[in-house]
Design a protein around this motif. Structure first.
Motif, mmCIF file in Angstrom:
data_model
loop_
_atom_site.group_PDB
_atom_site.id
_atom_site.type_symbol
_atom_site.label_atom_id
_atom_site.label_comp_id
_atom_site.label_asym_id
_atom_site.label_seq_id
_atom_site.Cartn_x
_atom_site.Cartn_y
_atom_site.Cartn_z
ATOM 1 N N ALA A 70 20.784 -14.872 39.298
ATOM 2 C CA ALA A 70 19.578 -14.052 39.336
ATOM 3 C C ALA A 70 19.252 -13.484 37.963
ATOM 4 O O ALA A 70 18.101 -13.131 37.682
ATOM 5 N N GLU A 71 20.264 -13.404 37.092
ATOM 6 C CA GLU A 71 20.062 -12.902 35.734
ATOM 7 C C GLU A 71 20.030 -14.083 34.772
ATOM 8 O O GLU A 71 20.828 -15.013 34.889
ATOM 9 N N VAL A 72 19.111 -14.020 33.814
ATOM 10 C CA VAL A 72 18.991 -15.084 32.812
ATOM 11 C C VAL A 72 19.719 -14.649 31.552
ATOM 12 O O VAL A 72 19.270 -13.722 30.866
ATOM 13 N N PRO A 73 20.850 -15.275 31.221
ATOM 14 C CA PRO A 73 21.594 -14.873 30.018
ATOM 15 C C PRO A 73 20.850 -15.274 28.749
ATOM 16 O O PRO A 73 20.094 -16.249 28.724
ATOM 17 N N ALA A 74 21.087 -14.530 27.690
ATOM 18 C CA ALA A 74 20.441 -14.801 26.408
ATOM 19 C C ALA A 74 21.375 -15.598 25.499
ATOM 20 O O ALA A 74 22.572 -15.720 25.753
ATOM 21 N N ASP A 75 20.791 -16.143 24.446
ATOM 22 C CA ASP A 75 21.555 -16.837 23.394
ATOM 23 C C ASP A 75 22.363 -18.006 23.935
ATOM 24 O O ASP A 75 23.520 -18.215 23.554
ATOM 25 N N ARG A 76 21.757 -18.755 24.832
ATOM 26 C CA ARG A 76 22.404 -19.968 25.338
ATOM 27 C C ARG A 76 21.420 -21.132 25.268
ATOM 28 O O ARG A 76 20.207 -20.918 25.249
ATOM 29 N N PRO A 77 21.908 -22.372 25.223
ATOM 30 C CA PRO A 77 20.996 -23.514 25.227
ATOM 31 C C PRO A 77 20.114 -23.478 26.477
ATOM 32 O O PRO A 77 20.571 -23.082 27.557
ATOM 33 N N VAL A 78 18.868 -23.892 26.329
ATOM 34 C CA VAL A 78 17.899 -23.830 27.425
ATOM 35 C C VAL A 78 17.301 -25.216 27.650
ATOM 36 O O VAL A 78 16.869 -25.882 26.697
ATOM 37 N N LEU A 79 17.294 -25.639 28.897
ATOM 38 C CA LEU A 79 16.607 -26.863 29.290
ATOM 39 C C LEU A 79 15.190 -26.474 29.697
ATOM 40 O O LEU A 79 14.979 -25.869 30.740
ATOM 41 N N GLY A 80 14.221 -26.807 28.846
ATOM 42 C CA GLY A 80 12.855 -26.363 29.062
ATOM 43 C C GLY A 80 12.086 -27.211 30.054
ATOM 44 O O GLY A 80 12.571 -28.241 30.537
ATOM 45 N N SER A 81 10.863 -26.777 30.354
ATOM 46 C CA SER A 81 10.026 -27.468 31.334
ATOM 47 C C SER A 81 9.617 -28.863 30.877
ATOM 48 O O SER A 81 9.212 -29.696 31.688
ATOM 49 N N ARG B 153 17.052 -26.999 24.071
ATOM 50 C CA ARG B 153 16.946 -26.314 22.785
ATOM 51 C C ARG B 153 18.052 -25.278 22.670
ATOM 52 O O ARG B 153 18.374 -24.589 23.640
ATOM 53 N N SER B 154 18.589 -25.166 21.471
ATOM 54 C CA SER B 154 19.607 -24.164 21.167
ATOM 55 C C SER B 154 19.179 -23.428 19.910
ATOM 56 O O SER B 154 18.943 -24.061 18.866
ATOM 57 N N SER B 155 19.034 -22.110 20.023
ATOM 58 C CA SER B 155 18.542 -21.282 18.902
ATOM 59 C C SER B 155 17.206 -21.794 18.391
ATOM 60 O O SER B 155 16.937 -21.786 17.187
ATOM 61 N N GLY B 156 16.397 -22.286 19.318
ATOM 62 C CA GLY B 156 15.061 -22.749 18.964
ATOM 63 C C GLY B 156 15.001 -24.169 18.448
ATOM 64 O O GLY B 156 13.905 -24.713 18.241
#
Length: 275
Positions: free
Chosen positions: A163-174, A179-182
């Protein structure tokens, strides 16, 4: 099935060498039993059998062994790699060329079959999620099912809903890009990050956390997009569930009614129901 064959790759390579040579040896010992033309056809069948494993190595090795065996045992001068007859040269070259072509065609067909199976699996996953929404499956159960399906699609070790979205982790975008650190990662070349959980947003309702730590997995863009679609479906269901729960609570708070219709109960000031 392909994984089983890969574990027996050495045995397949040995068979790809031995069987064509054995056929050529037998035909050379019993020339009246099988003509050289028939022997060439048998060799093509052996190459096809080796290629049908879906592994390039056994197919190419079988093609080479067939050409060498035909030259060594069945062409003049016998038991020599030299060839004096032009037709024998053509047959030997054709055996090698046909073997390579058959191997590549078999591999192409296997890849197409695997791709079709994966796409069917993706479709089943999306339809299963849609069915869960239509059947009003409880949100926690639905989220767990979707997490398992996402892990399956991506080949990850595991996936869980948060339920919580952690920060500073790789993100699989739409868009299916990780992406990792942009910075966009080349997942097709380097694989999914193995040193951290990957965040897959579920709309406005939390996210899915993907772990791929035990081995390098390189899901294609289609697979990643399917995972995104599954997460978005789950997010929409979780929003619907939250709104439904809030609506039910608001209805009770505003008019003191529990239930609806003729059998409704009214709560008095002490919380007891009166008819």
């Amino acid at each position: 099935m392909n994984g089983v064959l890969r574990r027996h790759r050495a045995a397949l390579l040995l068979a790809a060498v031995v069987l064509p040579l054995a056929v050529c040896l037998v035909v050379s010992r019993f020339p009246t039993a099988l003509t050289r033309t028939d022997a060439a056809l048998v060799l093509v069948l052996l190459v096809l059998a080796a290629a049908s494993t879906g592994l390039r190595g056994p197919g190419l090795v079988a093609a080479l062994a067939a050409a060498v065996g035909y030259d060594f045992f069945l062409t003049r001068p016998f038991l020599d790699l030299a060839i004096v007859d032009r037709s024998d040269v053509e047959t030997t070259v054709l055996l090698l060329v046909i073997g390579v072509v058959v191997t590549e065609l078999a591999l192409w067909g296997r890849r197409q079959q695997d791709r079709g199976s994966r796409q069917y699996g993706y479709l089943v996953g999306v339809l299963d999620t849609a069915a869960a929404l239509a059947d009003d499956t409880p949100a926690p159960v639905m989220a767990e099912r979707v997490a398992a399906r996402i892990a399956e699609v991506l080949g990850a070790d595991r996936c869980r809903y948060s339920a919580e979205v952690p920060a500073d982790r790789p993100v699989l975008g739409s868009d299916g890009v990780v992406r990792s650190s942009g910075q966009a990662l080349d997942v097709s070349r380097d694989g999914l990050p193995t040193d951290d959980e990957i965040v897959l947003p579920a709309g406005a309702e939390g996210c899915f956390l993907i772990t791929a730590a035990t081995h390098v997995r390189k899901p294609g863009l289609d697979e990643r997009r399917v995972a995104v679609a599954l997460a978005e479906q789950a997010g929409a269901a979780l929003v619907h569930d939250r709104i439904g729960r809030r609506g039910s609570a608001g209805s009770v708070a505003s008019d003191g009614m529990v239930g609806s219709g003729r059998g409704s109960a009214v709560l008095d000031a002490r919380g007891s129901s009166v008819r």
